[in-house]
Motif scaffolding. Structure first.
Motif, short mmCIF file in Angstrom:
data_model
loop_
_atom_site.label_atom_id
_atom_site.label_comp_id
_atom_site.label_asym_id
_atom_site.label_seq_id
_atom_site.Cartn_x
_atom_site.Cartn_y
_atom_site.Cartn_z
N ILE A 171 -33.11 -13.20 -53.18
CA ILE A 171 -32.44 -11.96 -53.57
C ILE A 171 -33.31 -10.76 -53.24
N GLY A 172 -32.74 -9.84 -52.51
CA GLY A 172 -33.45 -8.61 -52.17
C GLY A 172 -34.09 -8.60 -50.80
N ASP A 173 -33.92 -9.68 -50.01
CA ASP A 173 -34.58 -9.66 -48.70
C ASP A 173 -33.75 -8.94 -47.64
N MET A 174 -32.44 -8.69 -47.92
CA MET A 174 -31.64 -8.01 -46.91
C MET A 174 -30.50 -7.21 -47.52
N VAL A 175 -30.34 -5.99 -47.04
CA VAL A 175 -29.21 -5.13 -47.36
C VAL A 175 -28.50 -4.82 -46.04
N LYS A 176 -27.20 -4.97 -46.03
CA LYS A 176 -26.43 -4.65 -44.82
C LYS A 176 -26.07 -3.17 -44.83
N VAL A 177 -26.49 -2.46 -43.81
CA VAL A 177 -26.20 -1.02 -43.72
C VAL A 177 -25.25 -0.72 -42.57
N PHE A 316 -40.77 -6.25 -53.34
CA PHE A 316 -40.79 -6.20 -51.88
C PHE A 316 -39.65 -5.33 -51.38
N THR A 317 -39.80 -4.89 -50.13
CA THR A 317 -38.84 -3.98 -49.52
C THR A 317 -37.83 -4.76 -48.69
N PRO A 318 -36.54 -4.56 -48.93
CA PRO A 318 -35.53 -5.31 -48.18
C PRO A 318 -35.43 -4.86 -46.73
N ASN A 319 -34.97 -5.76 -45.90
CA ASN A 319 -34.67 -5.44 -44.52
C ASN A 319 -33.29 -4.80 -44.47
N LEU A 320 -33.20 -3.61 -43.86
CA LEU A 320 -31.92 -2.94 -43.70
C LEU A 320 -31.31 -3.43 -42.39
N SER A 321 -30.25 -4.22 -42.47
CA SER A 321 -29.77 -4.99 -41.33
C SER A 321 -28.31 -4.69 -41.00
N THR A 322 -27.94 -5.02 -39.76
CA THR A 322 -26.54 -4.92 -39.32
C THR A 322 -26.05 -6.25 -38.77
N THR A 323 -26.75 -7.33 -39.07
CA THR A 323 -26.41 -8.64 -38.53
C THR A 323 -25.20 -9.23 -39.24
N GLY A 324 -24.70 -10.33 -38.67
CA GLY A 324 -23.60 -11.05 -39.31
C GLY A 324 -22.24 -10.66 -38.78
N GLY A 325 -21.21 -11.18 -39.44
CA GLY A 325 -19.85 -10.93 -39.03
C GLY A 325 -19.29 -9.66 -39.62
N THR A 326 -17.98 -9.63 -39.81
CA THR A 326 -17.34 -8.45 -40.37
C THR A 326 -17.12 -8.61 -41.86
N SER A 327 -16.88 -7.53 -42.54
CA SER A 327 -16.53 -7.54 -43.96
C SER A 327 -15.61 -6.35 -44.22
N ASP A 328 -15.14 -6.23 -45.45
CA ASP A 328 -14.26 -5.10 -45.77
C ASP A 328 -14.99 -3.76 -45.74
N ALA A 329 -16.30 -3.79 -45.59
CA ALA A 329 -17.04 -2.53 -45.43
C ALA A 329 -16.57 -1.78 -44.20
N ARG A 330 -16.02 -2.50 -43.21
CA ARG A 330 -15.55 -1.85 -41.99
C ARG A 330 -14.38 -0.91 -42.26
N PHE A 331 -13.68 -1.12 -43.37
CA PHE A 331 -12.60 -0.22 -43.76
C PHE A 331 -13.11 0.91 -44.66
N ILE A 332 -14.02 0.55 -45.55
CA ILE A 332 -14.53 1.50 -46.54
C ILE A 332 -15.34 2.62 -45.88
N LYS A 333 -16.03 2.30 -44.77
CA LYS A 333 -16.90 3.29 -44.12
C LYS A 333 -16.13 4.52 -43.66
N ASN A 334 -14.80 4.42 -43.56
CA ASN A 334 -14.00 5.59 -43.17
C ASN A 334 -13.79 6.56 -44.32
N TYR A 335 -14.19 6.16 -45.53
CA TYR A 335 -13.94 6.98 -46.72
C TYR A 335 -15.21 7.48 -47.40
N CYS A 336 -16.29 6.69 -47.34
CA CYS A 336 -17.52 7.09 -48.01
C CYS A 336 -18.67 6.22 -47.49
#
Length: 376
Positions: A171-177, A316-336
């Motif tokens: 827990i805490g090793d990666m945040v998807k940005v 420890f400091t998490p890795n700010l990552s863009t790896t992986g597949g898609t999620s519903d964040a792809r819709f939310i990013k249009n709003y905030c």
């Protein structure tokens, strides 16, 4: 009274909410949130070509900042039941492990956030939950339509955390940005059917398709950049529908997927694909469907707050990552601004999906710190 994240996790897992079924999962969550003073709104949506989906929006407070947690209670099928150590919807605890379909992806994350909010004192601002039953399915009657409803009803949040399982080992090793986009293509080459002994009277579409696929697969789309891995095109299916060994088929079809970074847009990739097909001189049909664009949430208050909260509890400091597949964040990013942070993803969609009890509690504590930092 604070909510126990483990008990709520078990209650949610015991609802076999395989997409598109809800199986009572939203009722369980609504009951917990209502007891904490949340105003809950059920948002069922339907479509002629897809199953009806029930969704839940819950909000507490009216001020700013407005922090939203987005997630889903639907899960993928259990798979081979004989291979499960415990029945997939029994939510059995064995030592520090909670077993069940939806533990990591992502009912325990929902329970952790709900439990975190239950420990909040009075605050100036708003906390909401946007929970869909359509994330593992077509994603048509869930988050997309809920977001439109939020916009129409002046409920759009200032920031959003999606509780998807982002961590790799702990827990805490990666945040998807951010996420790469996804483009699906179906390419059909047309020929003329005939007897294999008389090829001059036919036109075999297979060599042309193979040649074109070779060009597609061997084109370097980009080399990635500071924030994203390189884009990649993968051929996932080739089919001619031919069961005979002495017949040249009429058509040949291939399916492919492109995961693309912010070096491209759906429009630029579509243009490239059509140009390549036109250059081949083949008679073809190309169908393109984009299920999500690439996006990147720049560093700012949201990312800084989450990183600080993670460091507070893990050192420890998490890795700010863009790896992986898609999620519903792809819709939310249009709003905030939106980021993703939840449990580990080692067992998601697998037989014996599980989550550590200690991880669920740690995640709850990190969520609580994130919210408190926003309202401090």
């Amino acid at each position: 009274m604070p909510i126990d994240p483990i008990v709520l996790s078990q209650d949610l897992i015991r609802c076999p909410s395989v997409t598109p079924r809800d199986a009572g999962a939203l009722d369980v969550l609504e009951k917990a949130l209502s007891s904490m003073g949340f105003e809950c709104t059920r948002l069922p949506f339907s479509d002629d070509d897809t199953p009806d989906i029930d969704n839940l929006y819950a909000r507490k407070g009216n001020g700013k900042p407005h922090i939203c947690y987005a997630g889903h209670t639907d899960v993928v099928p259990a798979g081979n039941m004989d291979e499960w150590k415990h029945a997939p919807f029994d939510a059995v605890i064995e030592g520090d492990i909670l077993y069940g379909r939806g533990t990591s992806d992502m009912k325990c994350s929902i329970a952790a956030f709900t439990a975190a909010v239950s420990e909040l004192d009075d605050f100036d601002g708003s906390v909401s939950l946007l929970i869909t039953g359509d994330e593992e399915g077509p994603a048509i009657n869930g988050t997309i339509k809920m977001l439109k409803w939020l916009e129409e009803n002046d409920q759009v949040p200032d920031y959003c955390i999606v509780g998807e399982p982002t961590n790799v080992n702990k827990i805490g090793d990666m945040v998807k940005v951010g996420r790469r986009g996804s483009l699906n293509g179906t390419l059909t080459i047309f020929g003329t059917q005939g007897h294999v002994a008389y090829p001059h009277l036919a036109n075999n579409p297979i060599p042309g398709l193979v040649s074109l696929l070779d060009k597609l697969a061997n084109t370097t789309l980009d080399n990635g950049n500071e924030f994203f891995d390189a884009s990649n095109l993968e051929i996932v299916s080739i089919d001619v529908g031919n069961k005979a060994s002495n017949v040249i088929p009429m058509n040949a079809t291939a399916k492919f997927n492109i995961r693309f970074n912010n070096e491209h847009s759906p429009e630029s990739l579509t243009k490239w694909l059509y140009e390549l097909c036109d250059e081949s001189g083949l008679k073809y049909d190309l169908d393109i469907n984009v299920s999500g664009d690439s996006f990147l949430t720049p560093e700012g208050l949201l990312t800084e707050t989450i990183v600080d909260a993670i460091k507070e509890h893990t050192n420890f400091t998490p890795n700010l990552s863009t790896t992986g597949g898609t999620s519903d964040a792809r819709f939310i990013k249009n709003y905030c601004p939106v980021v993703e942070f939840g449990l580990t993803n080692k067992t998601i969609h697998k037989v014996n999906e599980s989550a550590k009890i200690s991880d669920i509690i740690l995640l709850k504590n990190i969520y609580l710190s994130i919210i408190r930092k926003f309202f401090s």
